[in-house]
Design an enzyme around this catalytic site. Structure first.
Site, PDB file in Angstrom:
ATOM      1  N   TYR A   7      55.048  -9.827  25.713  1.00 42.01           N
ATOM      2  CA  TYR A   7      53.598 -10.001  25.507  1.00 42.01           C
ATOM      3  C   TYR A   7      52.948 -10.749  26.675  1.00 42.01           C
ATOM      4  O   TYR A   7      52.070 -11.590  26.469  1.00 42.01           O
ATOM      5  CB  TYR A   7      53.320 -10.740  24.181  1.00 42.01           C
ATOM      6  CG  TYR A   7      53.676  -9.927  22.959  1.00 42.01           C
ATOM      7  CD1 TYR A   7      52.714  -9.159  22.306  1.00 42.01           C
ATOM      8  CD2 TYR A   7      54.963  -9.906  22.469  1.00 42.01           C
ATOM      9  CE1 TYR A   7      53.039  -8.403  21.196  1.00 42.01           C
ATOM     10  CE2 TYR A   7      55.307  -9.152  21.371  1.00 42.01           C
ATOM     11  CZ  TYR A   7      54.348  -8.398  20.732  1.00 42.01           C
ATOM     12  OH  TYR A   7      54.674  -7.652  19.639  1.00 42.01           O
ATOM     13  N   TYR A 120      60.893   0.252  22.471  1.00 43.80           N
ATOM     14  CA  TYR A 120      61.077  -1.006  21.726  1.00 43.80           C
ATOM     15  C   TYR A 120      62.498  -1.535  21.918  1.00 43.80           C
ATOM     16  O   TYR A 120      62.698  -2.743  22.020  1.00 43.80           O
ATOM     17  CB  TYR A 120      60.790  -0.800  20.229  1.00 43.80           C
ATOM     18  CG  TYR A 120      59.349  -1.070  19.841  1.00 43.80           C
ATOM     19  CD1 TYR A 120      58.317  -0.287  20.343  1.00 43.80           C
ATOM     20  CD2 TYR A 120      59.019  -2.107  18.977  1.00 43.80           C
ATOM     21  CE1 TYR A 120      56.999  -0.532  19.997  1.00 43.80           C
ATOM     22  CE2 TYR A 120      57.705  -2.358  18.627  1.00 43.80           C
ATOM     23  CZ  TYR A 120      56.695  -1.562  19.135  1.00 43.80           C
ATOM     24  OH  TYR A 120      55.388  -1.816  18.808  1.00 43.80           O
ATOM     25  N   VAL A 169      31.817   6.589  18.994  1.00 42.72           N
ATOM     26  CA  VAL A 169      31.593   6.945  20.395  1.00 42.72           C
ATOM     27  C   VAL A 169      31.887   8.434  20.554  1.00 42.72           C
ATOM     28  O   VAL A 169      32.965   8.904  20.168  1.00 42.72           O
ATOM     29  CB  VAL A 169      32.515   6.127  21.324  1.00 42.72           C
ATOM     30  CG1 VAL A 169      32.337   6.556  22.779  1.00 42.72           C
ATOM     31  CG2 VAL A 169      32.251   4.628  21.160  1.00 42.72           C
TER      32      VAL A 169
HETATM   33  C1  LIG Z   1      52.471  -0.699  10.803  1.00 40.30           C
HETATM   34  C2  LIG Z   1      52.235  -1.302  12.175  1.00 40.30           C
HETATM   35  C3  LIG Z   1      52.672  -2.597  12.430  1.00 40.30           C
HETATM   36  C4  LIG Z   1      52.465  -3.167  13.684  1.00 40.30           C
HETATM   37  N1  LIG Z   1      52.885  -4.436  13.904  1.00 40.30           N
HETATM   38  C5  LIG Z   1      52.698  -5.013  15.090  1.00 40.30           C
HETATM   39  C6  LIG Z   1      53.096  -6.358  15.326  1.00 40.30           C
HETATM   40  O1  LIG Z   1      53.594  -7.045  14.432  1.00 40.30           O
HETATM   41  N2  LIG Z   1      52.906  -6.877  16.567  1.00 40.30           N
HETATM   42  C7  LIG Z   1      52.338  -6.135  17.547  1.00 40.30           C
HETATM   43  O2  LIG Z   1      52.178  -6.649  18.649  1.00 40.30           O
HETATM   44  N3  LIG Z   1      51.932  -4.862  17.360  1.00 40.30           N
HETATM   45  C8  LIG Z   1      52.100  -4.297  16.166  1.00 40.30           C
HETATM   46  N4  LIG Z   1      51.679  -2.998  15.965  1.00 40.30           N
HETATM   47  C9  LIG Z   1      51.066  -2.268  17.075  1.00 40.30           C
HETATM   48  C10 LIG Z   1      49.582  -2.700  17.262  1.00 40.30           C
HETATM   49  O3  LIG Z   1      48.926  -2.670  16.016  1.00 40.30           O
HETATM   50  C11 LIG Z   1      48.914  -1.746  18.241  1.00 40.30           C
HETATM   51  O4  LIG Z   1      49.667  -1.691  19.423  1.00 40.30           O
HETATM   52  C12 LIG Z   1      47.505  -2.240  18.589  1.00 40.30           C
HETATM   53  O5  LIG Z   1      46.723  -2.333  17.413  1.00 40.30           O
HETATM   54  C13 LIG Z   1      46.823  -1.259  19.543  1.00 40.30           C
HETATM   55  O6  LIG Z   1      45.523  -1.774  19.803  1.00 40.30           O
HETATM   56  P1  LIG Z   1      44.363  -0.888  20.393  1.00 40.30           P
HETATM   57  O7  LIG Z   1      43.170  -1.764  20.493  1.00 40.30           O
HETATM   58  O8  LIG Z   1      44.862  -0.203  21.627  1.00 40.30           O
HETATM   59  O9  LIG Z   1      44.147   0.264  19.314  1.00 40.30           O
HETATM   60  P2  LIG Z   1      43.655   0.159  17.794  1.00 40.30           P
HETATM   61  O10 LIG Z   1      44.044  -1.159  17.193  1.00 40.30           O
HETATM   62  O11 LIG Z   1      44.130   1.409  17.165  1.00 40.30           O
HETATM   63  O12 LIG Z   1      42.054   0.153  17.938  1.00 40.30           O
HETATM   64  C14 LIG Z   1      41.312   1.320  18.276  1.00 40.30           C
HETATM   65  C15 LIG Z   1      39.965   1.212  17.560  1.00 40.30           C
HETATM   66  O13 LIG Z   1      39.078   2.213  18.057  1.00 40.30           O
HETATM   67  C16 LIG Z   1      38.383   2.790  16.965  1.00 40.30           C
HETATM   68  N5  LIG Z   1      37.966   4.133  17.378  1.00 40.30           N
HETATM   69  C17 LIG Z   1      38.721   5.234  17.607  1.00 40.30           C
HETATM   70  N6  LIG Z   1      37.950   6.272  17.989  1.00 40.30           N
HETATM   71  C18 LIG Z   1      36.667   5.816  18.018  1.00 40.30           C
HETATM   72  C19 LIG Z   1      35.399   6.412  18.352  1.00 40.30           C
HETATM   73  N7  LIG Z   1      35.268   7.684  18.760  1.00 40.30           N
HETATM   74  N8  LIG Z   1      34.283   5.654  18.261  1.00 40.30           N
HETATM   75  C20 LIG Z   1      34.371   4.346  17.886  1.00 40.30           C
HETATM   76  N9  LIG Z   1      35.537   3.717  17.567  1.00 40.30           N
HETATM   77  C21 LIG Z   1      36.657   4.450  17.637  1.00 40.30           C
HETATM   78  C22 LIG Z   1      39.394   2.802  15.822  1.00 40.30           C
HETATM   79  O14 LIG Z   1      38.727   2.883  14.576  1.00 40.30           O
HETATM   80  C23 LIG Z   1      40.070   1.441  16.043  1.00 40.30           C
HETATM   81  O15 LIG Z   1      39.385   0.401  15.373  1.00 40.30           O
HETATM   82  C24 LIG Z   1      51.846  -2.419  14.708  1.00 40.30           C
HETATM   83  C25 LIG Z   1      51.395  -1.114  14.444  1.00 40.30           C
HETATM   84  C26 LIG Z   1      51.598  -0.566  13.193  1.00 40.30           C
HETATM   85  C27 LIG Z   1      51.079   0.830  12.922  1.00 40.30           C
END
Ligand SMILES: Cc1cc2nc3c(=O)[nH]c(=O)nc-3n(C[C@H](O)[C@H](O)[C@H](O)COP(=O)(O)OP(=O)(O)OC[C@H]3O[C@@H](n4cnc5c(N)ncnc54)[C@H](O)[C@@H]3O)c2cc1C
Length: 183
Positions: A7, A120, A169
């Site tokens: 991280y 992982y 978006v």
């Molecule tokens: C079950 C599970 C457990 C996890 N546990 C962990 C953990 O313990 N530790 C860890 O580090 N990681 C963990 N992860 C991974 C982590 O959650 C993701 O890597 C992280 O959330 C990715 O962040 P992000 O901002 O890239 O995407 P996201 O969190 O997916 O955010 C993307 C956002 O964009 C929005 N969006 C998409 N398209 C549009 C659009 N066209 N217009 C407007 N908004 C839009 C979505 O609604 C969402 O809110 C886990 C994942 C899962 C599925």
């Protein structure tokens, strides 16, 4: 869950984001301090269907499991392509203590992406030696939204970022070298 052995980008960012609960500390500092005071040390990492503690000093691997794990671990992303974990590991692997500990630590399911599983394995290889106690796992003081998302959002708002909620978006423009481009 988080670790402090990985991280790097997350912690680099949160070394400059003030904590919401104590403004004189960064989120990184408060999280490290919290984890020094509250160390993870699972005493019953797995329990069976009868709620009995499962011994976890061994991973439960057969030689075939080891060979298959090595094979997926050494495969390039393009070889793994869009395959599933189950395409690389035999059914018996999914009954090992290792799988139950790994799957419940990282939220894996057997049908998840083989590439993601391999990444992982590489990234969290260090956890092999302590997965039965989760000693490497670090937690935020509150849930991740309240500790990480809210503190970052507050800092960004204080620096003029405007969040627009409940919108979709459909297109975006970005500025590149002084020109407005459409994508
Ligand atoms: C079950 C599970 C457990 C996890 N546990 C962990 C953990 O313990 N530790 C860890 O580090 N990681 C963990 N992860 C991974 C982590 O959650 C993701 O890597 C992280 O959330 C990715 O962040 P992000 O901002 O890239 O995407 P996201 O969190 O997916 O955010 C993307 C956002 O964009 C929005 N969006 C998409 N398209 C549009 C659009 N066209 N217009 C407007 N908004 C839009 C979505 O609604 C969402 O809110 C886990 C994942 C899962 C599925």
């Amino acid at each position: 869950m988080l670790t402090t052995d990985n991280y790097e980008c997350t912690w680099d960012l949160y070394k400059s984001i003030p904590s919401l609960s104590s403004k004189d500390k960064t989120v990184f500092n408060e999280t490290v301090k919290f984890n020094e005071a509250h160390k993870s040390n699972a005493m019953a990492r797995l329990v069976d269907r009868r709620h009995a503690k499962v011994p976890v000093s061994l991973m439960g691997f057969s030689m075939q499991d080891r060979m298959e794990l090595l094979k997926i671990s050494n495969s390039h992303d393009d070889m793994l392509g869009a395959s599933y974990i189950t395409d690389w590991l035999s059914p018996a692997f999914f009954e090992t203590e290792f799988w139950y500990m790994w799957a419940t630590t990282f939220a894996f399911q057997p049908w998840h992406s083989a590439v993601e599983f391999k990444r992982y394995l590489h990234r969290f290889m260090l956890e092999f030696s302590r997965i039965e106690t989760l000693a490497g796992v670090k937690r935020t003081i509150y849930n991740q939204y309240d500790s990480l998302a809210r503190s970052l959002q507050t800092w960004l708002e204080e620096h003029g970022v405007c969040f627009v909620m409940n919108c979709r978006v459909t297109d975006l423009d970005y500025k590149s070298e002084g020109m407005m481009q459409s994508v």
